[in-house]
Scaffold this motif. Sequence first.
Motif, PDB file in Angstrom:
ATOM      1  N   HIS A  85      -1.337  -1.444   1.326  1.00  0.00           N
ATOM      2  CA  HIS A  85      -0.608  -0.215   1.647  1.00  0.00           C
ATOM      3  C   HIS A  85      -1.150   0.332   2.954  1.00  0.00           C
ATOM      4  O   HIS A  85      -2.061  -0.233   3.552  1.00  0.00           O
ATOM      5  CB  HIS A  85      -0.797   0.789   0.505  1.00  0.00           C
ATOM      6  CG  HIS A  85      -2.129   0.639  -0.143  1.00  0.00           C
ATOM      7  ND1 HIS A  85      -3.291   1.036   0.464  1.00  0.00           N
ATOM      8  CD2 HIS A  85      -2.500   0.017  -1.297  1.00  0.00           C
ATOM      9  CE1 HIS A  85      -4.300   0.694  -0.307  1.00  0.00           C
ATOM     10  NE2 HIS A  85      -3.876   0.079  -1.379  1.00  0.00           N
ATOM     11  N   ARG A  86      -0.605   1.463   3.357  1.00  0.00           N
ATOM     12  CA  ARG A  86      -1.035   2.093   4.606  1.00  0.00           C
ATOM     13  C   ARG A  86      -1.995   3.246   4.358  1.00  0.00           C
ATOM     14  O   ARG A  86      -2.464   3.873   5.307  1.00  0.00           O
ATOM     15  CB  ARG A  86       0.181   2.616   5.362  1.00  0.00           C
ATOM     16  CG  ARG A  86       1.069   1.528   5.941  1.00  0.00           C
ATOM     17  CD  ARG A  86       2.415   2.096   6.388  1.00  0.00           C
ATOM     18  NE  ARG A  86       2.264   3.062   7.450  1.00  0.00           N
ATOM     19  CZ  ARG A  86       2.344   2.777   8.759  1.00  0.00           C
ATOM     20  NH1 ARG A  86       2.582   1.549   9.144  1.00  0.00           N
ATOM     21  NH2 ARG A  86       2.199   3.722   9.668  1.00  0.00           N
ATOM     22  N   SER A  87      -2.271   3.550   3.125  1.00  0.00           N
ATOM     23  CA  SER A  87      -3.181   4.655   2.811  1.00  0.00           C
ATOM     24  C   SER A  87      -4.619   4.147   2.738  1.00  0.00           C
ATOM     25  O   SER A  87      -4.864   2.958   2.535  1.00  0.00           O
ATOM     26  CB  SER A  87      -2.768   5.311   1.495  1.00  0.00           C
ATOM     27  OG  SER A  87      -2.613   4.338   0.478  1.00  0.00           O
TER      28      SER A  87
ATOM     29  N   SER B 193      -1.389   8.566  -3.207  1.00  0.00           N
ATOM     30  CA  SER B 193      -2.119   8.486  -1.943  1.00  0.00           C
ATOM     31  C   SER B 193      -1.140   8.080  -0.858  1.00  0.00           C
ATOM     32  O   SER B 193      -0.288   7.219  -1.086  1.00  0.00           O
ATOM     33  CB  SER B 193      -3.249   7.463  -2.079  1.00  0.00           C
ATOM     34  OG  SER B 193      -4.213   7.637  -1.075  1.00  0.00           O
ATOM     35  N   VAL B 194      -1.233   8.720   0.289  1.00  0.00           N
ATOM     36  CA  VAL B 194      -0.313   8.432   1.404  1.00  0.00           C
ATOM     37  C   VAL B 194      -1.116   8.332   2.698  1.00  0.00           C
ATOM     38  O   VAL B 194      -2.263   8.795   2.771  1.00  0.00           O
ATOM     39  CB  VAL B 194       0.766   9.534   1.553  1.00  0.00           C
ATOM     40  CG1 VAL B 194       1.678   9.578   0.325  1.00  0.00           C
ATOM     41  CG2 VAL B 194       0.147  10.894   1.819  1.00  0.00           C
ATOM     42  N   PRO B 195      -0.541   7.724   3.740  1.00  0.00           N
ATOM     43  CA  PRO B 195      -1.207   7.779   5.052  1.00  0.00           C
ATOM     44  C   PRO B 195      -1.421   9.240   5.426  1.00  0.00           C
ATOM     45  O   PRO B 195      -0.592  10.094   5.101  1.00  0.00           O
ATOM     46  CB  PRO B 195      -0.195   7.111   5.983  1.00  0.00           C
ATOM     47  CG  PRO B 195       0.685   6.293   5.100  1.00  0.00           C
ATOM     48  CD  PRO B 195       0.738   7.018   3.797  1.00  0.00           C
ATOM     49  N   ARG B 196      -2.518   9.520   6.118  1.00  0.00           N
ATOM     50  CA  ARG B 196      -2.883  10.921   6.329  1.00  0.00           C
ATOM     51  C   ARG B 196      -1.841  11.717   7.088  1.00  0.00           C
ATOM     52  O   ARG B 196      -1.641  12.901   6.831  1.00  0.00           O
ATOM     53  CB  ARG B 196      -4.249  10.993   7.010  1.00  0.00           C
ATOM     54  CG  ARG B 196      -5.340  10.632   6.038  1.00  0.00           C
ATOM     55  CD  ARG B 196      -6.626  10.270   6.713  1.00  0.00           C
ATOM     56  NE  ARG B 196      -6.561   8.946   7.324  1.00  0.00           N
ATOM     57  CZ  ARG B 196      -7.608   8.316   7.820  1.00  0.00           C
ATOM     58  NH1 ARG B 196      -8.801   8.883   7.797  1.00  0.00           N
ATOM     59  NH2 ARG B 196      -7.487   7.122   8.352  1.00  0.00           N
ATOM     60  N   SER B 197      -1.142  11.063   8.007  1.00  0.00           N
ATOM     61  CA  SER B 197      -0.118  11.784   8.781  1.00  0.00           C
ATOM     62  C   SER B 197       1.051  12.195   7.891  1.00  0.00           C
ATOM     63  O   SER B 197       1.838  13.061   8.273  1.00  0.00           O
ATOM     64  CB  SER B 197       0.389  10.912   9.930  1.00  0.00           C
ATOM     65  OG  SER B 197       1.042   9.770   9.410  1.00  0.00           O
TER      66      SER B 197
ATOM     67  N   ASN C  21      -5.272  11.399  -0.247  1.00  0.00           N
ATOM     68  CA  ASN C  21      -5.137  11.208  -1.698  1.00  0.00           C
ATOM     69  C   ASN C  21      -4.873  12.566  -2.353  1.00  0.00           C
ATOM     70  O   ASN C  21      -5.695  13.476  -2.263  1.00  0.00           O
ATOM     71  CB  ASN C  21      -6.437  10.589  -2.216  1.00  0.00           C
ATOM     72  CG  ASN C  21      -6.447  10.238  -3.698  1.00  0.00           C
ATOM     73  OD1 ASN C  21      -7.526  10.063  -4.266  1.00  0.00           O
ATOM     74  ND2 ASN C  21      -5.300  10.133  -4.336  1.00  0.00           N
TER      75      ASN C  21
ATOM     76  N   GLY D  36       4.798   5.008   2.482  1.00  0.00           N
ATOM     77  CA  GLY D  36       3.800   3.986   2.816  1.00  0.00           C
ATOM     78  C   GLY D  36       2.548   4.099   1.978  1.00  0.00           C
ATOM     79  O   GLY D  36       1.515   3.518   2.310  1.00  0.00           O
ATOM     80  N   GLY D  37       2.626   4.853   0.894  1.00  0.00           N
ATOM     81  CA  GLY D  37       1.452   5.077   0.052  1.00  0.00           C
ATOM     82  C   GLY D  37       1.534   4.342  -1.260  1.00  0.00           C
ATOM     83  O   GLY D  37       2.187   3.300  -1.363  1.00  0.00           O
ATOM     84  N   THR D  38       0.877   4.887  -2.252  1.00  0.00           N
ATOM     85  CA  THR D  38       0.700   4.191  -3.521  1.00  0.00           C
ATOM     86  C   THR D  38       0.723   5.197  -4.665  1.00  0.00           C
ATOM     87  O   THR D  38       0.429   6.380  -4.467  1.00  0.00           O
ATOM     88  CB  THR D  38      -0.622   3.404  -3.512  1.00  0.00           C
ATOM     89  OG1 THR D  38      -0.895   2.907  -4.825  1.00  0.00           O
ATOM     90  CG2 THR D  38      -1.795   4.290  -3.111  1.00  0.00           C
TER      91      THR D  38
ATOM     92  N   THR E 239      -3.545   0.107  -7.149  1.00  0.00           N
ATOM     93  CA  THR E 239      -2.432  -0.346  -7.982  1.00  0.00           C
ATOM     94  C   THR E 239      -2.568  -1.828  -8.283  1.00  0.00           C
ATOM     95  O   THR E 239      -2.299  -2.660  -7.423  1.00  0.00           O
ATOM     96  CB  THR E 239      -1.098  -0.085  -7.255  1.00  0.00           C
ATOM     97  OG1 THR E 239      -0.997   1.309  -6.976  1.00  0.00           O
ATOM     98  CG2 THR E 239       0.069  -0.494  -8.120  1.00  0.00           C
TER      99      THR E 239
ATOM    100  N   ASP F 124      -3.135   7.928  11.783  1.00  0.00           N
ATOM    101  CA  ASP F 124      -3.586   7.305  10.535  1.00  0.00           C
ATOM    102  C   ASP F 124      -4.680   6.270  10.762  1.00  0.00           C
ATOM    103  O   ASP F 124      -5.076   5.569   9.828  1.00  0.00           O
ATOM    104  CB  ASP F 124      -2.394   6.674   9.806  1.00  0.00           C
ATOM    105  CG  ASP F 124      -1.454   7.729   9.260  1.00  0.00           C
ATOM    106  OD1 ASP F 124      -1.956   8.786   8.836  1.00  0.00           O
ATOM    107  OD2 ASP F 124      -0.238   7.506   9.265  1.00  0.00           O
TER     108      ASP F 124
END
Lengths: 460, 460
Positions: free
Chosen positions: B187-189, A344-348, A378, A412-414, B194, B110
């Motif tokens: 996190h940023r998402s 999962s990452v920030p949408r941008s 995600n 910046g995600g997970t 986790t 974001d």
Amino acid sequence: MSAEQPERPEAVVVALIDALGSAVSTDAAALDALRTDKSGHRTTASPLALVTATTVEQVQQTLRIASAHGTPVVTRGAGTGLAGGAIGGRGEIVLSTLAMNQILEINAADELAVVQPGIINAELNAQLAPHGLWFTPDPASRAISTVGGNIATNAGGLLCAKYGVTRDSVLGLAVVLADGRLIRLGHRSVKGVTGLDLTALLVGSEGLLGVIVEATVRLRRVVTGPTPTIGAYFDSVRAAAEASAAVTAAGIRPAVMELLDGACLDAIGELLGLELSGAAYLLVQTDGPGAEAEAAALLELLQASGGRAEMTTEPSEAERLLEIRRAMHPAMERLGTTLIEDVSVPRSALPAMFDAIARIERRHGIRIPTIAHAGDGNLHPNFVYDAGADDEVPAHIWAAADEMFQAAIALGGTLTGEHGIGVLKRRWLRDELGDAQFELQRQIKSVFDPAGILNPGKVF
Amino acid sequence: MSAEQPERPEAVVVALIDALGSAVSTDAAALDALRTDKSGHRTTASPLALVTATTVEQVQQTLRIASAHGTPVVTRGAGTGLAGGAIGGRGEIVLSTLAMNQILEINAADELAVVQPGIINAELNAQLAPHGLWFTPDPASRAISTVGGNIATNAGGLLCAKYGVTRDSVLGLAVVLADGRLIRLGHRSVKGVTGLDLTALLVGSEGLLGVIVEATVRLRRVVTGPTPTIGAYFDSVRAAAEASAAVTAAGIRPAVMELLDGACLDAIGELLGLELSGAAYLLVQTDGPGAEAEAAALLELLQASGGRAEMTTEPSEAERLLEIRRAMHPAMERLGTTLIEDVSVPRSALPAMFDAIARIERRHGIRIPTIAHAGDGNLHPNFVYDAGADDEVPAHIWAAADEMFQAAIALGGTLTGEHGIGVLKRRWLRDELGDAQFELQRQIKSVFDPAGILNPGKVF
């Protein structure tokens, strides 16, 4: 006691059978089935016994006996996990809460329900619908996964950007601790800040802290009115990812926004016998009182972003568009064995994450068809491979996955948006948490479970 | 070093001044001001020193020095708390994060911001507005309270039924631990599962677990369009409470739904020079794309429930209605000293809770003007009394409050919906948590702060 039990059953199994009788199974086939979940990962041996609890007291008895014998306990719902978090192995007791499946209360006035953990998500929603109520967590597994499992993994799904993750829907929990004591966390009110928020801590705790035996869940009203649905093909996955990021940036909040890359479309087209005409597909649905205005703005934005988009409010047409998304999992199964990942990452950062996946595909010479819940950033990259005799994920696939986890964390995600750590991602946990947080988490685990009998070897 | 410092300053103060220079104050007036907050409760003596940190490194240094000397540290923002959670006393260091007030990032794509803890809630929102973004937590103190304080108390406000509590808006935190180490949680998402959810655990932890030095907060888009406002007078507080419960039961989700009882109306009418014509007042506001349809349904429902209701979409008219609500606190201040309480109950229990308050008023011969965030079941009973010379809440007021807490818990609610435990409600904590959970919480506190230097004597 079945004929398949070991010749000299372990003392703990004798004690369980003495206390719980027919709730305990040592049937070899039943125990073998507990060795795996929907991840496909298998333990090396069957667990000692399966306890199928029907009451809180039976859960307490099981944990008292397990504590007395120092025997590990793996709590399990429907076994639909994707990270091996509820699989049972050598020397372990599997405690199933699947038969604790009653709805204890539906309260429309307070927009809440009190349920046992084994109720299936879709079954709860079926029973809520006549009341005009809705339990919003919507993992793709909702037809087969339990609410207890949804809570234990803090399950996500397709609707999270608009309707939140499971944690946002849990008001209170009843939990049996490792030593058999029952505690009640949270409350029935919308607000409450008495002490530390242990309810939130238990959500997503993957069986490490206690056994959830009851949940007070927050409900929403069923959303009525039209749900305009838009399908848009793009010439590249990057273009589709940029379009989805532009939707968020424009302040539009669709209920569903799913992105399928070209490899997904190829496999789905083959399965459904359709000519799917693009390198990427974006499926968007809006709902609620602003649904039509949002959909009109969306359509314009997607077309301006290069999408060949069509919109419908006709249910059968919408169904045709949604069918493409739903065919994803069966289409993947035809390609080989798949490791379904979950970054999962920030949408941008969606375009950058798709770029990273393409680089990993090229470098490792593998295919990674990827679907994304683009509304919340995600991604589910599907690592396709030929399984060997041992069913294990090959090392080169894990090497590629490792690069992908590092890329997600760097953005910046997970490494897991909604599936959890289980056994499959333990080795990356410390990378994301850092040493100091990793140690704090282990110590908190020890506060709840000093002897370490709850789901050992999972997560940490 | 000011002239007011003790003649033989404590070694810890010397060490702080050596390390941090002018960030440390021992000015007697400055230290005296730290003895209290908006609850009015005062510690028996001034703290040793005030450290006004401007950097994360200064926070780390302060905690390293405090750990080395075994000196307690009270983290404090704007000092607007209502439970004494951030007041400093004898032998303690107060660590202010009020000067760490920068917005480090505003990210519209974001829908998040990264902020330092000392930023004032209203100031953050003023800076977000040009981006069309909104940090939704809206405690009544938002013009004067910090985001760090909002997070440390999991602050609520008027909009929580529709827009959630502070916890729902926190994606990640940077936290300095008791020993000075810095950890990053979350996190940023939008999604992320986790390990254990320590971000959620830190929200509402009232300074017990660490010092929040940075927060990644989730934003919403500013809600545009008309915000119809309805004011309705009722002949009894019970009728108004029943009407508000009926609104929730009818599936309407207003942004604001505030209930004022007759004693509030009397005091406000006197303050504003208005004739307020009822025993209770309900103020309701809807927003978003469905605002007008919801308001029309609401108006009908409130009138059917016996309310003398008027609706307006005219801003100046809405302002006139809202002014009645806003005059609450100044009106109470004219009556005497007030203990502002904060129980929360399931929404259907609002009428029963008002009944319980009326019984307590009669039994104790006191007045308890009560305002409620009726949309989420959070009541603020104002216990009015004449303060003695010691500023302490009299025993008979606490006896009445005790009955009220027990009533709220018995109705499935909690003794604090949004203010926290602090020092003022410690004695009731175990009643609500139960012994087993109380002990778990204390042990978790010890994991983060084994030497017990973080805000000792608060909460537990």
